[in-house]
Scaffold this motif. Structure first.
Motif, PDB file in Angstrom:
ATOM      1  N   LYS A  70       0.820  -1.209   0.000  1.00 30.49           N
ATOM      2  CA  LYS A  70       0.000   0.000   0.000  1.00 30.49           C
ATOM      3  C   LYS A  70       0.853   1.257   0.000  1.00 30.49           C
ATOM      4  CE  LYS A  70      -3.429  -2.553   2.652  1.00 30.49           C
ATOM      5  NZ  LYS A  70      -3.926  -2.851   4.008  1.00 30.49           N
ATOM      6  N   GLN A  71       2.075   1.159   0.535  1.00 31.72           N
ATOM      7  CA  GLN A  71       2.940   2.333   0.656  1.00 31.72           C
ATOM      8  C   GLN A  71       3.964   2.434  -0.472  1.00 31.72           C
ATOM      9  OE1 GLN A  71       3.917   0.647   4.527  1.00 31.72           O
ATOM     10  NE2 GLN A  71       3.780   2.696   5.359  1.00 31.72           N
ATOM     11  N   ALA A  72       3.861   1.575  -1.465  1.00 40.50           N
ATOM     12  CA  ALA A  72       4.920   1.465  -2.466  1.00 40.50           C
ATOM     13  C   ALA A  72       5.246   2.797  -3.136  1.00 40.50           C
ATOM     14  CB  ALA A  72       4.542   0.418  -3.513  1.00 40.50           C
ATOM     15  N   ASP A  73       4.223   3.541  -3.555  1.00 45.12           N
ATOM     16  CA  ASP A  73       4.473   4.820  -4.221  1.00 45.12           C
ATOM     17  C   ASP A  73       5.138   5.818  -3.287  1.00 45.12           C
ATOM     18  OD1 ASP A  73       3.497   4.171  -6.754  1.00 45.12           O
ATOM     19  OD2 ASP A  73       1.421   4.528  -6.137  1.00 45.12           O
ATOM     20  N   LEU A  74       4.697   5.856  -2.032  1.00 39.97           N
ATOM     21  CA  LEU A  74       5.266   6.793  -1.068  1.00 39.97           C
ATOM     22  C   LEU A  74       6.723   6.467  -0.787  1.00 39.97           C
ATOM     23  CD1 LEU A  74       2.288   7.021   1.459  1.00 39.97           C
ATOM     24  CD2 LEU A  74       3.070   8.820  -0.091  1.00 39.97           C
ATOM     25  N   TYR A  75       7.075   5.184  -0.741  1.00 38.59           N
ATOM     26  CA  TYR A  75       8.439   4.787  -0.443  1.00 38.59           C
ATOM     27  C   TYR A  75       9.416   5.306  -1.486  1.00 38.59           C
ATOM     28  CZ  TYR A  75       8.219   1.788   3.664  1.00 38.59           C
ATOM     29  OH  TYR A  75       8.117   1.319   4.946  1.00 38.59           O
ATOM     30  N   VAL A  76       9.002   5.317  -2.727  1.00 40.52           N
ATOM     31  CA  VAL A  76       9.900   5.744  -3.800  1.00 40.52           C
ATOM     32  C   VAL A  76      10.399   7.166  -3.562  1.00 40.52           C
ATOM     33  CG1 VAL A  76      10.064   6.239  -6.261  1.00 40.52           C
ATOM     34  CG2 VAL A  76       8.863   4.194  -5.491  1.00 40.52           C
ATOM     35  N   ASP A  77       9.503   8.039  -3.118  1.00 36.88           N
ATOM     36  CA  ASP A  77       9.838   9.460  -2.987  1.00 36.88           C
ATOM     37  C   ASP A  77      10.279   9.864  -1.586  1.00 36.88           C
ATOM     38  OD1 ASP A  77       9.090   9.917  -5.668  1.00 36.88           O
ATOM     39  OD2 ASP A  77       6.979  10.036  -5.080  1.00 36.88           O
ATOM     40  N   ALA A  78       9.867   9.105  -0.569  1.00 35.55           N
ATOM     41  CA  ALA A  78      10.006   9.606   0.793  1.00 35.55           C
ATOM     42  C   ALA A  78      11.290   9.184   1.499  1.00 35.55           C
ATOM     43  CB  ALA A  78       8.807   9.149   1.629  1.00 35.55           C
ATOM     44  N   ARG A  79      11.902   8.098   1.082  1.00 35.39           N
ATOM     45  CA  ARG A  79      13.020   7.572   1.847  1.00 35.39           C
ATOM     46  C   ARG A  79      14.341   8.259   1.483  1.00 35.39           C
ATOM     47  NH1 ARG A  79      11.029   4.611   6.192  1.00 35.39           N
ATOM     48  NH2 ARG A  79       8.856   4.436   5.624  1.00 35.39           N
ATOM     49  N   PRO A  80      15.241   8.438   2.471  1.00 35.97           N
ATOM     50  CA  PRO A  80      16.518   9.112   2.199  1.00 35.97           C
ATOM     51  C   PRO A  80      17.492   8.192   1.473  1.00 35.97           C
ATOM     52  CG  PRO A  80      16.484   8.334   4.454  1.00 35.97           C
ATOM     53  CD  PRO A  80      15.119   8.052   3.890  1.00 35.97           C
ATOM     54  N   ASP A  81      18.436   8.794   0.768  1.00 37.89           N
ATOM     55  CA  ASP A  81      19.524   8.028   0.168  1.00 37.89           C
ATOM     56  C   ASP A  81      20.579   7.784   1.234  1.00 37.89           C
ATOM     57  OD1 ASP A  81      18.401   8.033  -2.397  1.00 37.89           O
ATOM     58  OD2 ASP A  81      19.198  10.025  -2.801  1.00 37.89           O
ATOM     59  N   TYR A  82      21.051   6.552   1.328  1.00 39.89           N
ATOM     60  CA  TYR A  82      22.076   6.245   2.320  1.00 39.89           C
ATOM     61  C   TYR A  82      23.434   6.718   1.799  1.00 39.89           C
ATOM     62  CZ  TYR A  82      18.155   3.321   3.644  1.00 39.89           C
ATOM     63  OH  TYR A  82      16.894   2.886   3.962  1.00 39.89           O
ATOM     64  N   PRO A  83      24.272   7.269   2.670  1.00 37.43           N
ATOM     65  CA  PRO A  83      25.564   7.818   2.227  1.00 37.43           C
ATOM     66  C   PRO A  83      26.419   6.799   1.482  1.00 37.43           C
ATOM     67  CG  PRO A  83      25.071   8.529   4.470  1.00 37.43           C
ATOM     68  CD  PRO A  83      24.032   7.499   4.109  1.00 37.43           C
ATOM     69  N   LYS A  84      27.052   7.240   0.402  1.00 33.26           N
ATOM     70  CA  LYS A  84      27.897   6.356  -0.405  1.00 33.26           C
ATOM     71  C   LYS A  84      29.052   5.784   0.407  1.00 33.26           C
ATOM     72  CE  LYS A  84      26.894   8.632  -4.827  1.00 33.26           C
ATOM     73  NZ  LYS A  84      27.466   9.349  -5.998  1.00 33.26           N
ATOM     74  N   GLN A  85      29.506   6.540   1.401  1.00 28.20           N
ATOM     75  CA  GLN A  85      30.626   6.084   2.214  1.00 28.20           C
ATOM     76  C   GLN A  85      30.324   4.768   2.921  1.00 28.20           C
ATOM     77  OE1 GLN A  85      33.598   7.481   2.284  1.00 28.20           O
ATOM     78  NE2 GLN A  85      34.438   5.990   3.732  1.00 28.20           N
ATOM     79  N   TRP A  86      29.051   4.561   3.269  1.00 29.20           N
ATOM     80  CA  TRP A  86      28.688   3.315   3.952  1.00 29.20           C
ATOM     81  C   TRP A  86      29.030   2.100   3.100  1.00 29.20           C
ATOM     82  CZ3 TRP A  86      23.135   3.950   6.432  1.00 29.20           C
ATOM     83  CH2 TRP A  86      23.142   5.077   7.288  1.00 29.20           C
ATOM     84  N   ALA A 113      23.160   1.105  -4.995  1.00 32.33           N
ATOM     85  CA  ALA A 113      24.432   1.593  -4.464  1.00 32.33           C
ATOM     86  C   ALA A 113      25.423   0.453  -4.259  1.00 32.33           C
ATOM     87  CB  ALA A 113      24.194   2.341  -3.155  1.00 32.33           C
ATOM     88  N   VAL A 114      24.936  -0.696  -3.803  1.00 29.04           N
ATOM     89  CA  VAL A 114      25.809  -1.861  -3.629  1.00 29.04           C
ATOM     90  C   VAL A 114      26.411  -2.276  -4.971  1.00 29.04           C
ATOM     91  CG1 VAL A 114      25.850  -4.319  -3.016  1.00 29.04           C
ATOM     92  CG2 VAL A 114      24.606  -2.700  -1.566  1.00 29.04           C
ATOM     93  N   ALA A 115      25.628  -2.134  -6.043  1.00 27.46           N
ATOM     94  CA  ALA A 115      26.077  -2.545  -7.376  1.00 27.46           C
ATOM     95  C   ALA A 115      27.275  -1.743  -7.875  1.00 27.46           C
ATOM     96  CB  ALA A 115      24.927  -2.430  -8.378  1.00 27.46           C
ATOM     97  N   GLU A 116      27.553  -0.618  -7.259  1.00 30.48           N
ATOM     98  CA  GLU A 116      28.733   0.161  -7.640  1.00 30.48           C
ATOM     99  C   GLU A 116      30.021  -0.519  -7.173  1.00 30.48           C
ATOM    100  OE1 GLU A 116      28.523   2.820  -9.666  1.00 30.48           O
ATOM    101  OE2 GLU A 116      26.399   2.232  -9.704  1.00 30.48           O
ATOM    102  N   HIS A 117      29.893  -1.508  -6.289  1.00 23.68           N
ATOM    103  CA  HIS A 117      31.080  -2.166  -5.726  1.00 23.68           C
ATOM    104  C   HIS A 117      31.137  -3.663  -6.011  1.00 23.68           C
ATOM    105  CE1 HIS A 117      32.078   1.435  -3.280  1.00 23.68           C
ATOM    106  NE2 HIS A 117      30.765   1.569  -3.195  1.00 23.68           N
ATOM    107  N   TYR A 118      30.042  -4.242  -6.556  1.00 24.12           N
ATOM    108  CA  TYR A 118      29.982  -5.687  -6.784  1.00 24.12           C
ATOM    109  C   TYR A 118      29.518  -5.978  -8.207  1.00 24.12           C
ATOM    110  CZ  TYR A 118      30.801  -5.996  -1.834  1.00 24.12           C
ATOM    111  OH  TYR A 118      31.395  -5.874  -0.599  1.00 24.12           O
ATOM    112  N   GLU A 119      29.997  -7.095  -8.748  1.00 24.00           N
ATOM    113  CA  GLU A 119      29.713  -7.424 -10.145  1.00 24.00           C
ATOM    114  C   GLU A 119      28.234  -7.707 -10.371  1.00 24.00           C
ATOM    115  OE1 GLU A 119      32.277 -10.584 -11.361  1.00 24.00           O
ATOM    116  OE2 GLU A 119      34.100  -9.570 -10.660  1.00 24.00           O
ATOM    117  N   GLN A 120      27.580  -8.319  -9.389  1.00 25.24           N
ATOM    118  CA  GLN A 120      26.154  -8.596  -9.501  1.00 25.24           C
ATOM    119  C   GLN A 120      25.503  -8.499  -8.129  1.00 25.24           C
ATOM    120  OE1 GLN A 120      25.005 -12.493 -10.891  1.00 25.24           O
ATOM    121  NE2 GLN A 120      22.876 -11.913 -11.220  1.00 25.24           N
TER     122      GLN A 120
END
Length: 323
Positions: A70-86, A113-120
């Motif tokens: 039910k919250q799928a649309d809201l999740y797309v816009d509302a959640r923060p991006d986790y820092p790349k450093q993590w 974001a994980v995909a920037e460091h792993y092949e798959q």
């Protein structure tokens, strides 16, 4: 059968128990006294209770998955991006960078974001609606994992035992069946060198005046949260996490982290609307985000389109398999 025949020739009375017949003996735990035989009524009652517990757990998880549908649309816009450093911290701690698993991926925010460091990256979720809104990435494979998937099938889906370099769970592990999830994690993590990391946030800091109003609003939501959310309120301090630390928080001692973000009041309001407690209350006819509280929050924030810096207060647990 050959071994049993030798015992018989030596004068012993042979009783062979096939399949589930041992259930009638009791607990074969090495005790010196013979366990009492369970009567049929007790066995049937035990089976009935066990079946009800499994069904209740399945219904509970299905209901939780429905909330996030039910919250799928809201999740797309509302959640923060986790820092790349993590993600760099985590990538630096795994021996390999071939395959990662993002469990409870939602819209794929962490998986990308994980995909920037792993092949798959294999990104899994029980919610089809969340996955339909997931962000595309050539190295991310999204997979719906229904509640009916067995542990063995899950291991196969993830590439087999000893296959995963990194497991991540963002804002979701408190919803999981933890014994089952950790059992799968222990099987699929690479040995040695595999790492599992879970994180979440439980507060947003704006300003002293705004935060005071938010505290009053949050108190009104408490009756509508699922009990599992208590782990979030406690900052994962009491969450089971049976892994050895890698310097990014460990069981009982989560690492405190900040997620800075700039957002408008409309965006902040969208984040509040994405709370499962707000959705649950609305279904019961209670509008927690009524006009009065919205106006009070907005009067302190400023104009609805005005951009302000906020800080999400987060925490992480990360570890490797115990030897």
């Amino acid at each position: 059968m050959i071994v049993l025949s030798w015992f018989q020739k030596c004068g012993h009375k042979i009783v062979a128990l096939i399949g589930g017949a041992t259930g009638r003996i009791g607990d074969p735990s090495g005790k010196f006294t013979e366990q009492p035989e369970l009567d049929v009524d007790t066995l049937e009652k035990n089976v009935e209770v066990s079946s009800k517990e499994r069904n209740n757990r399945s219904s509970e998880i299905t209901a939780m998955a429905g909330l996030f549908d039910k919250q799928a649309d809201l999740y797309v816009d509302a959640r923060p991006d986790y820092p790349k450093q993590w993600y760099k911290w985590l990538a630096d701690r795994t021996n390999g960078h071939s395959l990662a698993w993002d469990a409870g991926t939602g819209n794929g925010q962490a998986a990308i974001a994980v995909a920037e460091h792993y092949e798959q990256v294999i990104a899994t979720d029980v919610s089809q609606k969340q996955l339909e809104r997931a962000m595309h990435h050539p190295r991310v494979k999204y997979q719906r994992t229904p509640l009916s998937v067995s542990e063995d099938d899950m291991v196969d889906l993830l590439g087999g035992e000893n296959s995963i370099d990194l497991i991540t769970v963002a804002q979701a592990v408190h919803w999981f069946d933890l014994p089952s999830f950790y059992s799968i994690a222990r099987r699929v993590l690479r040995k040695p060198g595999g790492v599992i990391a879970v994180w979440c946030y439980n507060d947003v800091v704006v300003s002293p005046e705004f935060d005071q109003i938010m505290k009053r609003f949050h108190d009104t939501t408490l009756p509508y949260w699922h009990p599992n959310i208590q782990h979030v309120f406690e900052g994962y301090r009491n969450l089971s996490f049976p892994f050895d630390g890698v310097g990014l928080g460990l069981e009982g001692e989560p690492l405190a982290l900040d997620i800075p973000k700039k957002m408008s009041f409309d965006g902040f309001l969208g984040m509040l609307r994405s709370w499962s407690a707000v959705t649950s209350a609305s279904e019961k006819g209670v509008e927690l985000l009524h006009d009065e509280i919205v106006q009070e929050l907005e009067s302190v924030w400023g104009e609805s389109k005005s951009i302000r810096p906020v800080v999400y207060k987060a925490f992480m647990l990360a570890g490797k398999l115990r030897v």
